[in-house]
Design a protein around this motif. Sequence first.
Motif, PDB file in Angstrom:
ATOM      1  N   LEU A 155       1.934   4.881  -8.202  1.00 16.52           N
ATOM      2  CA  LEU A 155       0.862   4.922  -9.195  1.00 16.52           C
ATOM      3  C   LEU A 155       0.687   6.290  -9.849  1.00 16.52           C
ATOM      4  CD1 LEU A 155      -1.920   2.687  -7.592  1.00 16.52           C
ATOM      5  CD2 LEU A 155      -0.900   2.361  -9.846  1.00 16.52           C
TER       6      LEU A 155
ATOM      7  N   ARG B  73       0.837   3.871  -3.408  1.00 13.07           N
ATOM      8  CA  ARG B  73       0.249   5.207  -3.329  1.00 13.07           C
ATOM      9  C   ARG B  73       1.196   6.266  -3.917  1.00 13.07           C
ATOM     10  NH1 ARG B  73      -3.996   6.191   0.845  1.00 13.07           N
ATOM     11  NH2 ARG B  73      -4.555   4.155   1.721  1.00 13.07           N
TER      12      ARG B  73
ATOM     13  N   VAL C  69      -4.742   9.693  -3.572  1.00 16.26           N
ATOM     14  CA  VAL C  69      -5.298   8.343  -3.427  1.00 16.26           C
ATOM     15  C   VAL C  69      -5.617   8.149  -1.945  1.00 16.26           C
ATOM     16  CG1 VAL C  69      -4.855   5.873  -3.673  1.00 16.26           C
ATOM     17  CG2 VAL C  69      -3.983   7.483  -5.399  1.00 16.26           C
TER      18      VAL C  69
ATOM     19  N   ARG D 132      -7.890  -1.534  -7.011  1.00 22.39           N
ATOM     20  CA  ARG D 132      -8.859  -0.442  -7.133  1.00 22.39           C
ATOM     21  C   ARG D 132      -8.399   0.756  -6.309  1.00 22.39           C
ATOM     22  NH1 ARG D 132     -13.600  -0.569  -9.562  1.00 22.39           N
ATOM     23  NH2 ARG D 132     -13.463  -2.838  -9.761  1.00 22.39           N
ATOM     24  N   THR D 133      -8.395   1.913  -6.940  1.00 23.10           N
ATOM     25  CA  THR D 133      -7.994   3.148  -6.267  1.00 23.10           C
ATOM     26  C   THR D 133      -9.226   3.989  -5.958  1.00 23.10           C
ATOM     27  OG1 THR D 133      -7.698   4.364  -8.339  1.00 23.10           O
ATOM     28  CG2 THR D 133      -5.788   3.162  -7.490  1.00 23.10           C
ATOM     29  N   HIS D 134      -9.219   4.614  -4.812  1.00 28.07           N
ATOM     30  CA  HIS D 134     -10.319   5.490  -4.405  1.00 28.07           C
ATOM     31  C   HIS D 134      -9.754   6.886  -4.200  1.00 28.07           C
ATOM     32  CE1 HIS D 134     -12.890   1.922  -3.727  1.00 28.07           C
ATOM     33  NE2 HIS D 134     -11.755   1.369  -3.338  1.00 28.07           N
ATOM     34  N   GLN D 135     -10.417   7.877  -4.843  1.00 27.37           N
ATOM     35  CA  GLN D 135      -9.945   9.259  -4.818  1.00 27.37           C
ATOM     36  C   GLN D 135     -11.128  10.205  -4.685  1.00 27.37           C
ATOM     37  OE1 GLN D 135      -7.654   8.468  -8.703  1.00 27.37           O
ATOM     38  NE2 GLN D 135      -6.391  10.020  -7.725  1.00 27.37           N
TER      39      GLN D 135
ATOM     40  N   ASP E 199       0.804  -1.223   0.000  1.00 34.73           N
ATOM     41  CA  ASP E 199       0.000   0.000   0.000  1.00 34.73           C
ATOM     42  C   ASP E 199       0.838   1.275   0.000  1.00 34.73           C
ATOM     43  OD1 ASP E 199      -1.467   2.293   1.206  1.00 34.73           O
ATOM     44  OD2 ASP E 199      -3.158   0.913   1.124  1.00 34.73           O
TER      45      ASP E 199
ATOM     46  N   PHE F 208      -1.929   6.286 -15.449  1.00 36.13           N
ATOM     47  CA  PHE F 208      -2.793   6.508 -14.287  1.00 36.13           C
ATOM     48  C   PHE F 208      -3.757   7.654 -14.593  1.00 36.13           C
ATOM     49  CE2 PHE F 208      -3.628   8.356 -10.022  1.00 36.13           C
ATOM     50  CZ  PHE F 208      -4.233   7.236  -9.445  1.00 36.13           C
TER      51      PHE F 208
ATOM     52  N   GLU G 265      -7.538   5.529  -0.676  1.00 25.58           N
ATOM     53  CA  GLU G 265      -7.631   4.121  -0.259  1.00 25.58           C
ATOM     54  C   GLU G 265      -7.311   3.222  -1.446  1.00 25.58           C
ATOM     55  OE1 GLU G 265     -10.812   0.942   1.763  1.00 25.58           O
ATOM     56  OE2 GLU G 265     -11.501   2.898   1.037  1.00 25.58           O
ATOM     57  N   LEU G 266      -6.690   2.090  -1.163  1.00 22.43           N
ATOM     58  CA  LEU G 266      -6.459   1.043  -2.149  1.00 22.43           C
ATOM     59  C   LEU G 266      -7.142  -0.225  -1.675  1.00 22.43           C
ATOM     60  CD1 LEU G 266      -2.626   1.484  -2.856  1.00 22.43           C
ATOM     61  CD2 LEU G 266      -4.524   2.362  -4.225  1.00 22.43           C
TER      62      LEU G 266
ATOM     63  N   GLY H 103     -14.477   3.513  -7.649  1.00 19.69           N
ATOM     64  CA  GLY H 103     -13.073   3.787  -7.930  1.00 19.69           C
ATOM     65  C   GLY H 103     -12.646   3.218  -9.272  1.00 19.69           C
TER      66      GLY H 103
END
Length: 455
Positions: A30, A27, A43, A66-69, A23, A36, A45-46, A77
Amino acid sequence: MSETAARPVISPQGHDELLTSLDPLLREWLPRQRWFAGKGRPVTELTLDAVTRLRPDNALLHLLLRTHQPPADEGPGDCYQLLIGTTDALPPHLAPAVIGHITRGPLAGRTAYEALHDPRQTSVLLERLRLPGTFGGLRFHREPDGRIPDDLTPRPLAAEQSNSSVVYGDALIAKVFRRVLPGTNPDLELPLALAREGCDRVPAPVAWYESADGETTLGVLQPYLKGAADGFDLALKHLVEQQDFTAEARELGRATAEVHTALARALPTVTFTRAHLEQLAAAMTARLEATAHQVPALLPHLPGLRTAFEALADLAGEGRTWQAQRVHGDLHLGQCLRDPSGFWRLIDFEGEPSRPLAERRMPHPPHRDVAGMLRSFDYAARSHRPWNPAWSDACRAAYCAGYASAAGRDPRTDPVLLRAYETDKAVYEALYEARHRPDWLPVPLAALARLAEPA
């Protein structure tokens, strides 16, 4: 087979353990990658959708990450495909591929790196493509007559865009899709359909792989066109040497028409009636308005550019219709290769990567692809100093003439539709350049200034 296939699977608990290790490195790594899509946003959360061990001891991991932004943290995501190698001692030649040194979790003490730069690792991917069937969270397919020779030395392609590619011994090329979405990727779907139609203008897929549930295309293996020249590079070479390019443009127009004709035979077509065309004009207008808010240099041209889409809606109101079919969706000179014999082929049928997959798979009149190529001739001409508008005009005319010779209809006989698609494409280019290559923004802006003028 089921016991063998089960071994690579990593449990949800294993997902958490792997993320503990990777992780903090991912972060940071990526957002620096060309492919990307979430640049400029943190970012937050992954999460892992799936992990497959392609080699024992976590030496090669296939991740669907999966990336959360913000601002859409509550959404699903973006999902990215990663191939990550881990090792106790990284060879010096792989230093540019380093993701980072792992300091926590089950992989602590190892170095993580981008495995697509390592021939040992990419050979594993090719071996899997030789063996149809399910392996962990992946499913591999090979065409019945798809031949994958032994002893092919892999090398990554240096020029990376929205995906990553590996060439195997100048015989095959594997494209690994990076940002993946549920559904069949058009870069597999359309070349397969064209191959089965007997169209030799597009390299036929040899093998491909997808998620184990069959819902997401992950990569495709095709013949590598050794010695073929990139169309954009070829056009620039002619410009620099002050050589005529109209013969090549005419043949490229013919090639495009042959591909369109084959696609219309292979896949369903529809008629764009009043409702379709009004919806199309409204979507184009909405993209224009949204882009103008992000690219203020567009604002002076906004009233004139709206007329391109209003004219299309007016024709729809008068009862004008067009046939629509599956098209390339992002056609430009860089998506065309000319082999040493002078034969043109089209590649990269993924469509515009920033648009939703469902939108990229929608039918359109062939004019959409024609407009993309007309814009590409303009890009080539403006890439060379001094700018030579006559060169671009001649190539655009020759391309349309070549298209007409194979399709039986010249796209210039539909000026309203062609202008609408060319305007929409230039709007897309303006937003792209403003975000990624501000120095290039004057190129689409100059076209938009022209397209905003009264017809």
